[in-house]
Design a protein around this motif. Sequence first.
Motif, short mmCIF file in Angstrom:
data_model
loop_
_atom_site.label_atom_id
_atom_site.label_comp_id
_atom_site.label_asym_id
_atom_site.label_seq_id
_atom_site.Cartn_x
_atom_site.Cartn_y
_atom_site.Cartn_z
N GLN A 134 -3.41 -11.01 -5.42
CA GLN A 134 -2.44 -10.02 -5.87
C GLN A 134 -3.01 -8.61 -5.75
OE1 GLN A 134 0.71 -10.88 -6.63
NE2 GLN A 134 1.22 -8.73 -6.78
N PRO A 135 -2.39 -7.78 -4.92
CA PRO A 135 -2.87 -6.42 -4.74
C PRO A 135 -2.73 -5.64 -6.05
CG PRO A 135 -0.93 -6.85 -3.39
CD PRO A 135 -1.22 -8.09 -4.15
N ASP A 136 -3.69 -4.82 -6.33
CA ASP A 136 -3.75 -4.08 -7.58
C ASP A 136 -2.46 -3.30 -7.86
OD1 ASP A 136 -4.96 -3.14 -9.93
OD2 ASP A 136 -5.59 -1.30 -8.92
N GLY A 137 -1.74 -3.75 -8.87
CA GLY A 137 -0.54 -3.04 -9.30
C GLY A 137 0.70 -3.27 -8.48
N TRP A 138 0.63 -4.09 -7.44
CA TRP A 138 1.78 -4.33 -6.58
C TRP A 138 2.39 -5.69 -6.88
CZ3 TRP A 138 3.88 -0.93 -3.08
CH2 TRP A 138 3.14 0.23 -2.81
N GLN A 151 5.17 -0.90 -6.70
CA GLN A 151 4.04 -0.56 -7.54
C GLN A 151 4.54 0.03 -8.87
OE1 GLN A 151 1.19 2.23 -5.89
NE2 GLN A 151 -0.50 1.04 -6.69
N HIS A 177 0.86 -1.18 0.00
CA HIS A 177 0.00 0.00 0.00
C HIS A 177 0.90 1.23 0.00
CE1 HIS A 177 0.69 -0.27 4.38
NE2 HIS A 177 0.38 -1.52 4.22
#
Length: 191
Positions: A156-160, A178, A132
Amino acid sequence: MKTLITSTALALLTAAPALAQDTHCEDWWFTRNQLFDHAGYCFSSPLGQAMFDNEHCVGNQIDLDDHIQQEVDIIRSFEKEFGCAVDTSRTSLDIPLLDLRRRLVDVPIMSEFASGCLEWQGDEIPLHLGHHPDAPVLGAAYPGDDIVWEYEYPAQPDGWEFLTIYRDGEQIMLGWSQTPINHDQCGRLAG
């Protein structure tokens, strides 16, 4: 000299099965137990007590939230598939950057497979303790480093992405990024 670095990095990505199994088993054991540590588990084995300080533990019967339980289940399936049996009577593990791994807020799982962007030619890439934007920056990848994807995250965290960074064949940094990796900015691709 650059060929030697690349050859070393490639060797890390295609380690012999026995070496990979030992490395993976220790890493999975550590990650699974790091998740329990974050949830407040009190360790009783010599290895558990050596790896995690029990300072903020609340007991040995803890509830994991659904996401953490999913990670634990994935790790246990890998451990079963590989026949892992880490000796918990010992007091150390051979895990690179262990102190940095202990600081991670969001804990990724070592993958069975790895790929890499060797000899990164782009800009500096900041690496965070979690996935984050307000997570503290742990370090960075720099031009010339080898960027390796050898960890995964169930949701999978968005864009990470979780990256491990190698320089001169040695793991020197890790963390969440990111920053998009343009493969055209890699000297070579591996894996």
